[in-house]
Design a protein around this motif. Sequence first.
Motif, PDB file in Angstrom:
ATOM      1  N   LEU A   1      43.718  41.965  26.310  1.00 26.27           N
ATOM      2  CA  LEU A   1      42.653  41.608  27.235  1.00 26.27           C
ATOM      3  C   LEU A   1      43.164  40.655  28.310  1.00 26.27           C
ATOM      4  O   LEU A   1      43.974  39.772  28.045  1.00 26.27           O
TER       5      LEU A   1
ATOM      6  N   VAL B   1      30.885  42.599  25.938  1.00 27.04           N
ATOM      7  CA  VAL B   1      31.876  43.598  26.361  1.00 27.04           C
ATOM      8  C   VAL B   1      33.001  43.688  25.345  1.00 27.04           C
ATOM      9  O   VAL B   1      33.394  44.782  24.902  1.00 27.04           O
TER      10      VAL B   1
ATOM     11  N   ARG C   1      35.907  45.982  33.594  1.00 24.22           N
ATOM     12  CA  ARG C   1      34.494  45.605  33.643  1.00 24.22           C
ATOM     13  C   ARG C   1      34.319  44.488  34.664  1.00 24.22           C
ATOM     14  O   ARG C   1      34.957  43.452  34.583  1.00 24.22           O
TER      15      ARG C   1
ATOM     16  N   ALA D   1      35.072  35.977  25.374  1.00 27.39           N
ATOM     17  CA  ALA D   1      35.924  36.934  24.668  1.00 27.39           C
ATOM     18  C   ALA D   1      36.396  36.366  23.335  1.00 27.39           C
ATOM     19  O   ALA D   1      36.407  37.065  22.304  1.00 27.39           O
TER      20      ALA D   1
ATOM     21  N   LEU E   1      34.691  33.478  30.950  1.00 31.54           N
ATOM     22  CA  LEU E   1      34.823  34.810  30.373  1.00 31.54           C
ATOM     23  C   LEU E   1      35.829  34.801  29.223  1.00 31.54           C
ATOM     24  O   LEU E   1      35.653  35.509  28.226  1.00 31.54           O
TER      25      LEU E   1
ATOM     26  N   ILE F   1      38.364  41.936  32.249  1.00 34.63           N
ATOM     27  CA  ILE F   1      36.975  41.493  32.295  1.00 34.63           C
ATOM     28  C   ILE F   1      36.796  40.531  33.453  1.00 34.63           C
ATOM     29  O   ILE F   1      37.446  39.485  33.512  1.00 34.63           O
TER      30      ILE F   1
ATOM     31  N   THR G   1      41.182  38.148  31.006  1.00 33.66           N
ATOM     32  CA  THR G   1      39.891  37.612  31.442  1.00 33.66           C
ATOM     33  C   THR G   1      40.117  36.833  32.738  1.00 33.66           C
ATOM     34  O   THR G   1      41.040  36.029  32.840  1.00 33.66           O
TER      35      THR G   1
ATOM     36  N   ASP H   1      34.031  39.327  37.106  1.00 29.36           N
ATOM     37  CA  ASP H   1      32.682  39.161  37.636  1.00 29.36           C
ATOM     38  C   ASP H   1      32.783  39.009  39.146  1.00 29.36           C
ATOM     39  O   ASP H   1      33.829  38.629  39.678  1.00 29.36           O
TER      40      ASP H   1
ATOM     41  N   ALA I   1      30.610  41.193  33.924  1.00 31.41           N
ATOM     42  CA  ALA I   1      30.494  40.111  32.948  1.00 31.41           C
ATOM     43  C   ALA I   1      30.254  38.815  33.707  1.00 31.41           C
ATOM     44  O   ALA I   1      31.175  38.260  34.309  1.00 31.41           O
TER      45      ALA I   1
ATOM     46  N   ALA J   1      30.483  38.520  28.553  1.00 28.65           N
ATOM     47  CA  ALA J   1      31.879  38.819  28.201  1.00 28.65           C
ATOM     48  C   ALA J   1      32.015  39.056  26.704  1.00 28.65           C
ATOM     49  O   ALA J   1      32.757  39.942  26.263  1.00 28.65           O
TER      50      ALA J   1
END
Length: 340
Positions: free
Chosen positions: A249, A235, A223, A260, A256, A190, A251, A192, A226, A232
Amino acid sequence: MAKQNDRPTLATVASRAGVSIKTASRVLNGEKHVATSTAEKVEEAASDLGFRLNSTARRLRAGGRSPYIGVVMSDGEDPFQTRLFTQLEAELGRVGLRPVVTVTGDDPDRERGFCDECLANDMTGICVIRSHPDAARCYAEAASGDTQIISFDPSTAGPGVELITGDEEAAGRLAALQLLDHGHISLGVIGDHSTSPITTARLSGIQSAFAGRSDVGWRAYMREDAHDPASAKNVVAAWLGSRSGPSALITLSAPLTQGAIDACRRLGEWPALVGIDDFPTADLLDVTVIDRDVAFMAAEAVRRLQRRSGSAAGHNRASRSSDLPVHVIARGSGEESPET
């Protein structure tokens, strides 16, 4: 007698002491060859009136530089930025420098305007914690003069700009390896601002950890849209609600990671997780993170500001870049094995 709400001036002090403004100025600036009795009258008048010399103006008149340092942040709620600023403010205070801060809200026009104000007020330097890529040119222009630019954001790289950053590619690689080493082959990533140097480097590090591993799936779960904790959270909530979601995951920033965790907490499901950048409650939540030494980064920035030669023009200063080591802080969330 001055009104209570009036700000006392040098003229007010001189009038109270019964001396000329020039004599009052000489006394308060510590000049010699003033009669002791006269100096005592001026100092007593200044004390009674609560008068204080403008130390910045005095320094500028003497040919010195302003004690103020501009500090640029993009998000006042980003844990990394606030942690670094806290350390930077403390380090600046130790050497008699003071920060003037702007939080740009990721607005390049606002950032450029602040940079212009720093230059107009002859500030000694600007420390950039996070910048919008479109504002990078203003720092190169500032550095071409006599203003020191220290940046913690690689998007500001340019002539005369000194960079102090973490090894972002290593951060991504360590995050991925931490999960691979615990048996995960289905990973959700995740992020950005996919075009920012920080995100690009972190993604490159993740990809390097998967080199030669055809059994690892992550691109299907990548992704890059986010933008904050709320997005986030959405997602991760969608992944957790899917039977084919990832088992772990990664991040790419602390905000983020927080989003999560919020999704996991609300749904009561806890996949393995490694976040990049630490945040204040991560230890309480047992969140494994990849981090760098922000105290050292701040101290190094101030050391460079102090080493600055007041006579050195910006175009004669070589740009310097430091990619500082990053490390894993294992707290449990990144050490979970896949469910069987």
